[in-house]
Each structure stands twice: as structure tokens, then as C-alpha cells.
Design a protein around this motif. Structure first.
Motif, short mmCIF file in Angstrom:
data_model
loop_
_atom_site.label_atom_id
_atom_site.label_comp_id
_atom_site.label_asym_id
_atom_site.label_seq_id
_atom_site.Cartn_x
_atom_site.Cartn_y
_atom_site.Cartn_z
N ALA A 69 31.92 72.95 26.66
CA ALA A 69 30.67 73.69 26.85
C ALA A 69 30.94 75.15 27.17
O ALA A 69 30.23 76.05 26.69
CB ALA A 69 29.87 73.03 27.98
N ASN B 46 13.34 80.27 28.16
CA ASN B 46 12.84 79.51 29.32
C ASN B 46 11.35 79.69 29.53
O ASN B 46 10.61 78.71 29.71
CB ASN B 46 13.58 79.95 30.59
CG ASN B 46 15.05 79.58 30.56
OD1 ASN B 46 15.67 79.61 29.51
ND2 ASN B 46 15.60 79.24 31.70
N GLU C 95 28.76 68.98 36.17
CA GLU C 95 27.67 69.64 35.47
C GLU C 95 28.23 70.65 34.46
O GLU C 95 29.29 71.22 34.67
CB GLU C 95 26.75 70.36 36.45
CG GLU C 95 26.11 69.43 37.48
CD GLU C 95 25.21 70.17 38.44
OE1 GLU C 95 24.96 71.39 38.21
OE2 GLU C 95 24.76 69.57 39.43
N SER D 249 23.28 67.49 34.00
CA SER D 249 23.89 66.84 35.15
C SER D 249 23.42 65.40 35.19
O SER D 249 22.43 65.03 34.56
CB SER D 249 23.51 67.56 36.45
OG SER D 249 22.15 67.36 36.76
N TRP E 155 23.08 67.89 23.37
CA TRP E 155 24.29 68.70 23.59
C TRP E 155 25.40 68.27 22.64
O TRP E 155 26.11 69.11 22.07
CB TRP E 155 24.74 68.55 25.04
CG TRP E 155 26.00 69.29 25.35
CD1 TRP E 155 26.12 70.57 25.77
CD2 TRP E 155 27.35 68.78 25.25
NE1 TRP E 155 27.45 70.92 25.95
CE2 TRP E 155 28.22 69.83 25.63
CE3 TRP E 155 27.90 67.57 24.88
CZ2 TRP E 155 29.60 69.69 25.66
CZ3 TRP E 155 29.28 67.41 24.90
CH2 TRP E 155 30.12 68.46 25.29
N GLY F 60 20.68 73.27 32.35
CA GLY F 60 21.99 72.66 32.30
C GLY F 60 21.92 71.14 32.33
O GLY F 60 20.83 70.55 32.43
N THR G 295 26.80 73.32 30.81
CA THR G 295 25.64 73.95 30.19
C THR G 295 25.64 73.71 28.68
O THR G 295 26.66 73.35 28.09
CB THR G 295 25.62 75.46 30.45
OG1 THR G 295 26.82 76.03 29.91
CG2 THR G 295 25.54 75.74 31.94
N SER H 170 29.68 78.32 24.95
CA SER H 170 28.82 79.37 25.50
C SER H 170 29.40 80.75 25.27
O SER H 170 28.67 81.75 25.24
CB SER H 170 28.61 79.14 27.00
OG SER H 170 29.84 79.25 27.70
N PRO I 244 19.50 73.68 27.60
CA PRO I 244 19.90 75.09 27.65
C PRO I 244 19.25 75.85 28.80
O PRO I 244 19.71 76.93 29.15
CB PRO I 244 19.41 75.64 26.30
CG PRO I 244 19.10 74.46 25.46
CD PRO I 244 18.69 73.38 26.40
N SER I 245 18.19 75.30 29.38
CA SER I 245 17.45 75.99 30.43
C SER I 245 18.02 75.73 31.81
O SER I 245 18.27 76.67 32.58
CB SER I 245 15.98 75.58 30.37
OG SER I 245 15.25 76.12 31.44
N LYS J 5 22.18 78.38 24.34
CA LYS J 5 20.88 78.56 23.71
C LYS J 5 21.06 78.84 22.22
O LYS J 5 22.10 79.38 21.81
CB LYS J 5 20.12 79.71 24.36
CG LYS J 5 19.71 79.46 25.81
CD LYS J 5 18.95 80.65 26.36
CE LYS J 5 18.45 80.37 27.78
NZ LYS J 5 19.55 80.25 28.74
#
Length: 515
Positions: free
Chosen positions: A164, A353, A310, A427, A81, A425, A312, A168, A422-423, A315
Motif C-alpha cells: 500500500a 472526501n 492498518e 483496518s 483495495w 484507510g 491505506t 501511494s 481511500p478516505s 485515491k
């Protein structure tokens, strides 16, 4: 053939029952729902496999239970990330990281240097502890003053969550460049090199290394020279390199993020094996305690650097298209519009995914199998497990091979992490959940079996996704009008139940070998 059937009757019967249950599940839902559930199971199974396969390699070949494997999966996701969303931070960190690593790249030099300085054991230990303390002091003094452009965990507007979210939405803002205002660049470089080499030399004095001292050649130093050049190049070209990465196509930047995450995971794995695991090969309980402690430390480091909330990871552009032409109705439409979804048998499938991740899992499965079965390294690995002394007598450094295996296992976990970001996220608990799935998959497939890791991961992923789907549509109870809808807690419970049933029938797992 009859002998094979009699020998593996329970395995064949178990697989036949599982295949029958899959056929029954297919008849209980529409074709499109079945396809989507199947692909989602493959996706979850692929991510689980990347962790389980690395764990299986390390345990099967080195007899080490690496309980920090899930945390390293998580760290791979956060590193990926950072490279993808904040390449400026990656470039700033690259210089101190490469210079610190350079000292450990001289792993063949330090034993040779120590052999020329004969000292008593007590004196050697004292100097090792003194060198360790001095090196850590030097590195701490330099790193706390080294300029790194980074987010702020305490300020929400500048936190990873906000960064993030902006990424996105396609908003790219290049942060201000960090400048050297607390330390001179030359002093920082010298301090990092000195601290790194002193740290690596001091740590090498703690091990009971019985390997013969190798003759020093340019090959012993080439890796360290390359690492130093990378660090200096990143320092000199910091601003143009940062601008180039921010302006790079998202697909290429994602590929760079994957490569960096895997390389970082492999480097962490190699460093763990050399400095911490190697002295404890004959102390398995200490290995468990150590790796469990490293897992807790890794989680706290992630929380302190990236925060607890959390967020993301976007993609890559190849799988993130929307608007006209999307969802894609065919492969050609997807190639033309790079749609995030595509229609398959009237079902809407997420390309990244449910298609891309399973393809990567299959490629990794085949590649590692070829490496283990068809390469010289795989032959050395298998021979080293059977008779390490004999292989060493042939002049092969088995210890180095074992380090490479540990690095490969952790690298696979880091690959799973950066692909999962990317699928699902990012955490702080993503490593714990996938590690639990991986352990269940290994118990099902066979703890030390590489193909068993693949089969077990596939079964875990499939079962979880079918339970989730039936939680939405319900399972009709025969001879009644009642629909049973599994609740979310039954998702992990179902995999544990499958594991218990299989272990009662086959105590070594589906593909495990009898000890």
C-alpha cells in the motif's frame, strides 16, 4: 395543512430545534470552517447511510437483524483495495471463485433434480451431509494447491502495508506470475466444478423449501454458463489480463474495483440468505447469533489474509493531483489538474472526501428510492411484506425477491466500504465503528424507514464533525471567558445522547412508523 402539523407536531418541533442548533453552530465559527465541517459531516453521513440503508432494507422487508453488516462493509473495502493495488491477485482468484459460484447459480436445477430422486427424509439427510463433507474435501484439496500470486502477511517487505505504501507513492511493481506446479490446470477446473456443484446440491437439501419445482429451461443454466466462461477466460488469459490491469488508468481501475467490491458484497449477501438465513426466518434469536458469529469469522478471515496492521488505499488519479495549479481555485482548474483539494469560500476542501463521496451518497439515495417506489421489483417487495402467500399465488417467487433485497443491502454496505478505503484507510475495526454509527442513525431516523436512514445518518455525521471542530476551536461559555473544548470520547457519546433525546420524544424515531 393544520391536520398535518398537529399530527407531526413533535417531529416538526424536533427538526426545528436541530436546524436552530445548526444555525447557532454556524455563527460560532468562520464561514470557511463551517463549510468544511458541513461537507465533512455530509461525507461521514454518506458512508454511514450506505451501511444504514442496507441494514434498514433487510430488516424492514425481511425482518432480519444482520449484525454482520459492518463486517461486510469492511470486506468490501479490502476487496476493493486488492483489485486496485494488486490486480494480479484478483485475476488469479477470479477463476476458482467463478467456478465455485457457478454451482450456486444452478439454484433452480437442484430442486428439480432432487424431485426426480425420491428418497426418505433420513436417507436424504444422510446423503446431504455426506455430499457436504465430500465437496468440502474436494474444494480444500484443490484450493490449497491452486497457484495464487499474493502478498505475505508475515514478511513486512511483502506485506499489504508495504504494498500500500509503494502504491501511494506511485510505485507499481508487477509481481512474478504464479504457475501451476502442484496441480494440473485441467484437474483444478474439474475439481472446482465438481466440488461447487456437489456443495450447492448438498446445501439445497437442508432447507425446507416449499417453492414449487420450476420447469428446467436454458434460463436456469445461463447464469452458471456465464460464470464458468468467466472462470475459464480468466485462466486462459491470466497473464495478458493481469498486464492490462496493471497498465490501466487509475480512474478506470478504481471503477473496476468499485464494481467488483459491490458485486462481491451482493454475491456474499445472496449466498448468506440462501444457505444460512433462509432456514431461520422464524427463529430471530438464531438469526442474531448466526450473523454475530459470521461477523467474528469475517474479521478473523480478513486478519489472516490481509493482516492486522492498518494501511491505506490510494485515491484515483482524478482526485489525487498535486503540484502546479493545485490546490484548485475553481472547478475548471480542478478539471485541468485533477487536484486533490479545491478552495471553496477560502476553505481548502478535499475533493474526494468532501465532494465525491456525498455526491455518490445522494445518487444512491435517489436510485434506491426510485427502485423501491417506482419499479415493479419495489412493488413486489412491498406486496410480499404485506401478504406473501397472495403474491406467491400470483406466480411470483417472493423468496427470490427477498434474496435480491438481502444482496442489495449487503452490496450497498460493500459500496460504502470501497469508497471509505481511500478516505479513512483500512483496518480490522472499521466495520465495527461504522456499524455503531449506522445503528444510532437508524434509531434516530426510524429503524425500518429508508428516508429515516438518510436523515439519521446525516445528523450523526454532522454532529460528530461539529464536535470534532469545536474540540479544536472551543465553545465559549456564556458570561465567562472559558472555552470548552470537547474531548475525543465526546464524539461518539454526543451521537448516543442525541439518540436518547430523540427516542424519549419520538419513540419510533424521526420518520419511523408506529407499529
Amino acid at each position: 395543512m393544520n391536520i398535518f402539523i398537529r399530527k407531526n407536531f413533535l417531529l416538526i418541533l424536533t427538526l426545528a430545534i436541530l436546524s436552530g442548533l445548526l444555525a447557532v453552530a454556524e455563527r460560532g465559527m468562520e464561514t470557511s470552517d463551517f463549510l468544511i465541517t458541513l461537507l465533512r459531516g455530509l461525507s461521514v453521513g454518506s458512508l454511514t447511510f450506505l451501511v444504514a440503508s442496507g441494514f434498514s432494507l433487510i430488516f424492514g422487508l425481511l425482518d432480519v437483524l444482520n449484525l454482520a453488516h459492518g463486517t461486510l462493509f469492511m470486506i468490501g473495502a479490502y476487496i476493493g483495495w486488492t483489485v486496485f493495488v494488486r490486480p494480479d491477485t484478483f485475476v488469479d482468484v477470479l477463476t476458482p471463485l467463478a467456478l465455485i459460484v457457478s454451482g450456486f447459480m444452478l439454484r433452480d436445477v437442484w430442486p428439480a433434480l432432487a424431485a426426480r430422486i425420491p428418497l426418505r427424509l433420513r436417507t436424504n439427510r444422510f446423503l446431504a451431509w455426506a455430499g457436504l463433507a465430500v465437496s468440502l474435501l474436494i474444494l480444500f484439496s484443490v484450493l490449497t494447491r491452486y497457484p495464487i500470486s499474493i502478498w505475505s502477511v508475515d514478511n513486512y517487505a511483502e506485506s499489504p502495508v508495504s504494498v500500500a505504501l509503494a502504491a501511494s507513492q506511485g510505485q507499481t511493481v508487477v509481481p512474478a506470475h504464479a504457475v501451476f506446479d502442484q496441480i494440473h490446470p485441467a484437474i483444478a477446473v474439474i475439481g472446482l466444478l465438481l466440488g461447487s456443484m456437489l456443495l450447492a446440491f448438498s446445501l439445497s437439501r437442508f432447507g425446507n423449501d416449499t417453492q414449487p419445482v420450476q420447469r428446467l429451461t436454458w434460463r436456469n443454466t445461463i447464469a452458471a454458463i456465464i460464470s464458468i466462461l468467466i472462470g475459464l477466460g480468466a485462466l486462459v488469459l491470466n497473464e495478458p489480463l493481469t498486464a492490462m490491469l496493471f497498465g490501466l488508468n487509475a480512474n478506470w481501475l478504481f471503477l473496476i474495483a468499485v464494481i467488483v467490491a459491490v458485486a462481491s458484497g451482493a454475491a456474499l449477501g445472496g449466498l448468506m440468505e440462501i444457505t444460512l438465513i433462509r432456514p431461520l426466518y422464524i427463529r430471530p434469536i438464531y438469526q442474531l447469533m448466526l450473523t454475530l458469529g459470521l461477523s467474528a469469522i469475517g474479521i478473523e478471515i480478513v486478519r489472516s489474509v490481509w493482516g492486522r496492521p492498518e494501511f491505506t488505499m490510494p485515491k484515483p488519479a482524478l482526485f489525487n493531483g498535486s503540484g502546479d495549479g493545485c490546490p484548485a481555485a475553481s472547478l475548471s482548474d480542478w478539471l485541468a489538474h485533477n487536484c486533490s483539494t479545491i478552495f471553496l469560500l477560502d476553505g481548502r476542501v478535499r475533493v474526494y472526501n468532501e465532494i465525491f463521496i456525498p455526491i455518490v451518497g445522494i445518487v444512491v439515495l435517489i436510485s434506491v428510492w426510485i427502485l423501491l417506489q417506482r419499479s415493479r421489483l419495489g412493488m413486489v417487495i412491498r406486496a410480499g411484506v404485506q401478504d406473501r402467500e397472495m403474491v406467491e399465488a400470483l406466480g411470483i417467487n417472493v423468496r427470490r425477491v427477498f434474496t435480491q433485497v438481502f444482496a442489495l443491502g449487503v452490496g450497498l454496505a460493500a459500496l460504502g466500504g470501497v469508497l471509505a478505503a481511500p478516505s479513512v484507510g483500512l483496518s480490522n475495526v472499521m466495520g465495527e465503528s461504522v456499524m455503531l454509527n449506522a445503528l444510532i442513525a437508524l434509531a434516530i431516523g426510524g429503524l425500518t424507514s429508508y428516508p429515516g436512514a438518510a436523515l439519521g445518518s446525516l445528523l450523526v455525521g454532522m454532529l460528530q464533525q461539529f464536535i470534532i471542530k469545536y474540540g479544536q476551536i472551543g465553545i465559549p461559555i456564556p458570561f465567562t471567558e472559558v472555552l470548552f473544548k470537547p474531548t475525543p470520547p465526546l464524539v461518539p457519546a454526543s451521537t448516543v445522547l442525541l439518540m436518547v433525546i430523540i427516542l424519549l420524544i419520538l419513540p419510533n424515531g424521526l420518520l419511523g412508523k408506529k407499529e
